[in-house]
Design a protein around this motif. Structure first.
Motif, short mmCIF file in Angstrom:
data_model
loop_
_atom_site.label_atom_id
_atom_site.label_comp_id
_atom_site.label_asym_id
_atom_site.label_seq_id
_atom_site.Cartn_x
_atom_site.Cartn_y
_atom_site.Cartn_z
N GLU A 65 -10.33 -8.38 1.87
CA GLU A 65 -10.72 -7.03 2.30
C GLU A 65 -9.63 -6.01 1.93
N GLU A 66 -8.37 -6.41 2.06
CA GLU A 66 -7.27 -5.50 1.71
C GLU A 66 -7.20 -5.30 0.19
N VAL A 67 -7.53 -6.33 -0.58
CA VAL A 67 -7.61 -6.17 -2.03
C VAL A 67 -8.65 -5.11 -2.36
N LEU A 68 -9.80 -5.19 -1.72
CA LEU A 68 -10.85 -4.18 -1.95
C LEU A 68 -10.39 -2.79 -1.53
N GLU A 69 -9.63 -2.70 -0.46
CA GLU A 69 -9.12 -1.39 -0.02
C GLU A 69 -8.19 -0.79 -1.08
N ILE A 70 -7.36 -1.62 -1.68
CA ILE A 70 -6.48 -1.14 -2.75
C ILE A 70 -7.31 -0.71 -3.95
N VAL A 71 -8.28 -1.52 -4.33
CA VAL A 71 -9.12 -1.21 -5.48
C VAL A 71 -9.88 0.09 -5.24
N ARG A 72 -10.39 0.29 -4.06
CA ARG A 72 -11.19 1.49 -3.74
C ARG A 72 -10.33 2.72 -3.49
N PHE A 73 -9.04 2.56 -3.49
CA PHE A 73 -8.11 3.66 -3.26
C PHE A 73 -8.16 4.68 -4.40
N LYS A 74 -8.59 4.26 -5.59
CA LYS A 74 -8.53 5.10 -6.78
C LYS A 74 -9.24 6.45 -6.68
N PRO A 75 -10.39 6.57 -6.02
CA PRO A 75 -11.06 7.88 -6.03
C PRO A 75 -10.21 9.01 -5.47
N ARG A 76 -9.35 8.68 -4.52
CA ARG A 76 -8.50 9.70 -3.92
C ARG A 76 -7.57 10.34 -4.96
N PHE A 80 0.81 -1.22 0.00
CA PHE A 80 0.00 0.00 0.00
C PHE A 80 0.84 1.27 0.00
N PRO A 81 1.91 1.38 0.82
CA PRO A 81 2.74 2.60 0.75
C PRO A 81 3.40 2.80 -0.62
N VAL A 82 3.74 1.71 -1.30
CA VAL A 82 4.33 1.80 -2.64
C VAL A 82 3.29 2.36 -3.62
N ILE A 83 2.07 1.88 -3.51
CA ILE A 83 0.98 2.36 -4.37
C ILE A 83 0.70 3.83 -4.10
N GLU A 84 0.64 4.21 -2.83
CA GLU A 84 0.43 5.61 -2.47
C GLU A 84 1.53 6.50 -3.03
N ALA A 85 2.79 6.07 -2.88
CA ALA A 85 3.92 6.86 -3.37
C ALA A 85 3.87 7.00 -4.90
N PHE A 86 3.45 5.93 -5.58
CA PHE A 86 3.32 5.97 -7.03
C PHE A 86 2.34 7.07 -7.44
N TYR A 87 1.19 7.12 -6.81
CA TYR A 87 0.19 8.13 -7.16
C TYR A 87 0.50 9.51 -6.61
N ASP A 88 1.27 9.59 -5.53
CA ASP A 88 1.69 10.89 -5.01
C ASP A 88 2.67 11.58 -5.95
#
Length: 132
Positions: free
Chosen positions: A58-69, A28-36
């Protein structure tokens, strides 16, 4: 570090290579850094050297739902996962399916080989596939 990245700006491609065990707390931090940052259109997750994944549904869904941000940061492009082990392939497919259900703005596909992933990533774009 279990996740390393390489950016090929000429192809608008970021490659994340995972070695060892992949967990949500690592990914998740890697994904956040990518989009930041300044995300590339195309992304390749290389899971060939991954030994196991500790990510719940549930964590897969959290990653998938991360996109709106980060809506609008990466409007198009493709994401490819390369997983040769059955369990990793299955979990990656679950991510692919959930992303489709949640209407991700970019295509996601799972492959067994880097060659197939590169072919798909660049099949209809301006770039010829790079074969590792």
């Amino acid at each position: 570090m279990p996740i390393t990245s390489h950016i090929d700006r000429s192809k608008y491609l970021t490659i994340f290579k995972v070695t060892g065990v992949l967990s949500f707390d690592m990914a998740f931090p890697v994904i956040e850094a990518f989009y930041d940052g300044d995300p590339t259109s195309h992304v390749l997750w290389d899971l060939i050297d991954t030994t196991d994944i500790h990510i719940t549904s549930e964590e897969v869904l959290e990653i998938v739902r991360f996109k709106p941000r980060y809506q609008g940061k990466r409007k198009s492009g493709k994401t490819a996962f390369v997983a040769q082990k059955d369990v990793l392939f299955g979990l990656s497919r679950m991510f692919e399916i959930q992303s489709s259900i949640q209407e991700a703005p970019y295509a996601i596909m799972v492959f067994r080989s880097l060659y197939e992933a590169h072919q798909w990533l660049f099949e209809s774009g301006p770039f010829a596939p790079e074969i590792p």
